[in-house]
Design a protein around this motif. Structure first.
Motif: not given
Length: 604
Positions: A455-466, A490-502
């Motif tokens: 369940l925690q892992l599902a929440c973790m990947i949800s945070a990257v998604a949203n 967690t206020s991800f930088s848009a650039a950082h989040l885009a990099l990880v999502r890539k």
């Protein structure tokens, strides 16, 4: 010669005799009546007073129907079904042993059941109904009803019983019922339980016990001194519990269970935009109907001693090293702390040496020069070893905590485990020792002391998604205008989040992605494979892994993902105990779930 004087004297004597006789009779009667009154009022007065008082009012409860449990589309998950029961009035039936011998061909009672009925018959009054057999089939009811005239005092009664029409499906999520105990009395202190009452023990049945149980009614009965009903004085009908509609999609739940069938582990499906739980699977499972029917000694022993722990909800109680799924946490922490950027590259030759210890990459030949996107795509261990050296364990721990790891999610299910996110302070408090640099390296690839639930892992990947929001997972549907605030932001930088999502997108769609063979058919997805060690790997001199033959020593297989890439609607985590590799075991399960969901509901 007869005189008047003599006649008068004789009359006086006769009158005197009559008075004495009458007085004696009166005195005797008085003594007899007085003696009886003394006996009744003094000697037996208490007994007759109790009898008179007992011949008054008896309050008899009328059980309330429990509310049904429905899925998000109104499909029944739990309901109340008729329970056909055979009962007799012993004073009309006669010898119970004889009755059982005659009825046995139609209901097939076990020796244990017969013995239980005979003991109960001895304990209770003969005018009270005696339960012979419950849960009769239609065929049994028809056979008995057609012969009921040959069984004086026998009748078929209809009660209600809890029913789980989908059997094992969602068993851990829905829970089961059981007889009330001391723990239940403490937790539900507002409910006045009686001995033998039934209460929710696990899952939704327990989480929503107060709502589902409704409010029982009562009958006010006049009874005589020995408990026989005389008449009904008053009746207060029971109030059924309301239906409970969940966020679960029973068809998605069933498909996820089929995908994990025959394996040991868990799968969680969330809506990443609000934390709604769409499916929660734990395998192996059990049939909650069995808790209503009852277990034989052998059946119960087999269930509780099964090494695969079918009664444990592994989605919230299984704690596993997250393996390489944890690398997204390390990447985001390093980007935030300025330790890496899009241009940062590290060289992987297959291992690094730290304090005279060799830390291997899963790819013995190495990945060469690699950046963060490629490191996520190919799951390069050496890249994250080197990043973690610059980052430090406490920065990693802070990022993990912000993404919901190391603490319970607050979903509300009893028994949820918090996982573990180690730090310097944790090790000092737990073991009294300092943190070693090598421990940071193994933590960075999701090994060592770090633990997480599916369940925690599902929440973790949800945070990257949203975009960085951690919602408290919920089983109660929410409207678009009533989404609860996130528990972590967690206020991800848009650039950082885009990099990880890539990098996570390349895991499924890149030419070297570790799960490229199992990308969904109808949507693009982003995800991360993971393999977590159970025991230390053995290697050849060349560095090549030696395949483990003992099933219990094989690695756990993990995979987390979300889809579609734009406007994500489904986040999935999969953990397979001793499944080997996340890419070959866990990723195909997630693919099957994504394909089913988007084939059924479309991609828009």
């Amino acid at each position: 010669m007869f005189s008047l004087e003599n006649e008068n004297e004789t009359f006086k004597i006769d009158a005197r005799r009559r008075m004495i006789l009458l007085g004696g009779l009166f005195a005797s009667g008085t003594l007899i009546i007085g003696g009886q009154l003394f006996h009744l009022q003094v000697m037996n007065g208490g007994e007759y007073r109790d009898l008179a008082e007992n011949n008054r009012i008896s309050l008899q409860p009328i059980p309330a129907l429990r509310g049904r449990i429905l899925d998000r589309h109104g499909r029944i998950l739990v309901e109340n079904s008729p329970d056909f029961q055979l009962a007799v009035i012993p004073e009309l039936t006669g010898d119970i042993k004889t009755f059982i011998k005659r009825i046995q061909p139609f209901i097939d009672m076990s020796p244990e059941k017969i013995d239980k009925v005979l003991r109960q018959a001895q304990r209770q009054r003969s005018f009270l109904p005696l339960m012979i057999q419950s849960r009769l089939t239609w065929a049994q009811v028809n056979q008995i009803e057609s012969r009921i005239h040959t069984f004086p005092g026998a009748s078929i009664q209809v009660q209600t019983t809890r029913s789980y029409p989908n059997g094992n499906t969602a068993a851990h999520l829905l829970g089961y019922l059981g007889e009330v105990n001391d723990k239940d009395n403490l937790q539900f202190s507002d409910i006045h339980f009686r001995s033998g009452d039934i209460v929710g023990k696990t899952g939704m049945e327990r989480m929503f016990e107060m709502a589902l149980r409704g409010k029982e009614g009562f009958r006010e009965m006049e009874v005589n001194a020995v408990g026989r009903h005389i008449r009904e004085l008053k009746r207060q009908p029971a109030r059924p519990g309301p239906d409970l509609r969940l966020t679960i999609d029973v068809e998605l739940q069933a498909e996820a269970e089929r995908a994990l069938s025959g394996l040991t582990g868990a799968t969680v499906c969330l809506d990443p935009n609000n934390g709604e739980v769409l499916a929660m699977v734990s395998q192996p499972s059990y049939d909650p109907n069995q808790f209503i029917r009852g277990f034989s000694n052998d059946e119960w022993k087999q269930l509780v001693t099964d090494p695969k722990r079918p009664l444990i909800n592994k989605a919230i109680q299984g704690q596993y090293p997250p393996g390489s799924t944890f690398k997204m946490v390390v990447a985001l922490a390093a980007l935030r702390e300025g330790k890496i950027d899009a241009q940062t590259r590290h060289f992987c030759n297959g291992s690094v040496v730290k304090d005279n210890h060799t830390f291997n990459c899963w790819k013995s030949g190495g990945h060469g020069h690699i950046d963060v996107v490629a490191a996520l795509e190919q799951s390069c261990d050496v890249f994250f070893y080197k990043v973690s050296e610059a980052l430090g364990i406490d920065a990693i721990a802070r990022q993990a905590k912000n993404m919901g790891l190391g603490e319970i999610t607050g979903i509300g299910l009893e028994g949820e485990k918090p996982g573990l996110m180690p730090s310097r302070a944790w090790k000092k408090a737990t073991y009294g020792h300092a943190w070693y640099p090598g421990e940071t390296l193994i933590t960075a690839i999701g090994q060592g002391a770090v633990l997480a639930t599916p369940l925690q892992l599902a929440c973790m990947i949800s945070a990257v998604a949203n975009g960085g929001r951690i919602f408290r997972p919920t089983f109660v549907p929410t409207s678009k205008d009533d989404i609860p605030p996130p528990t972590h932001l967690t206020s991800f930088s848009a650039a950082h989040l885009a990099l990880v999502r890539k990098g996570l997108t390349a895991v499924l769609h890149g030419k070297s992605g570790t799960a490229r063979q199992f990308k969904p058919e109808k949507v693009m997805a982003a995800g991360k494979t993971g393999t977590s060690q159970v025991v230390k790997h053995k290697r050849e001199k060349s560095g090549k892994l030696i395949k483990e033959s003992n099933e219990l020593f094989k690695d756990h297989a993990l995979f987390v993902a979300y889809a579609p890439l734009e406007d994500p609607r489904l986040a999935v985590s999969v953990v397979v105990e001793h499944g080997g590799h996340g890419s070959s075991t866990a990723a195909p399960i997630a693919k099957r779930i994504f394909d089913f969901y988007f084939d059924k509901y479309g991609t828009s």
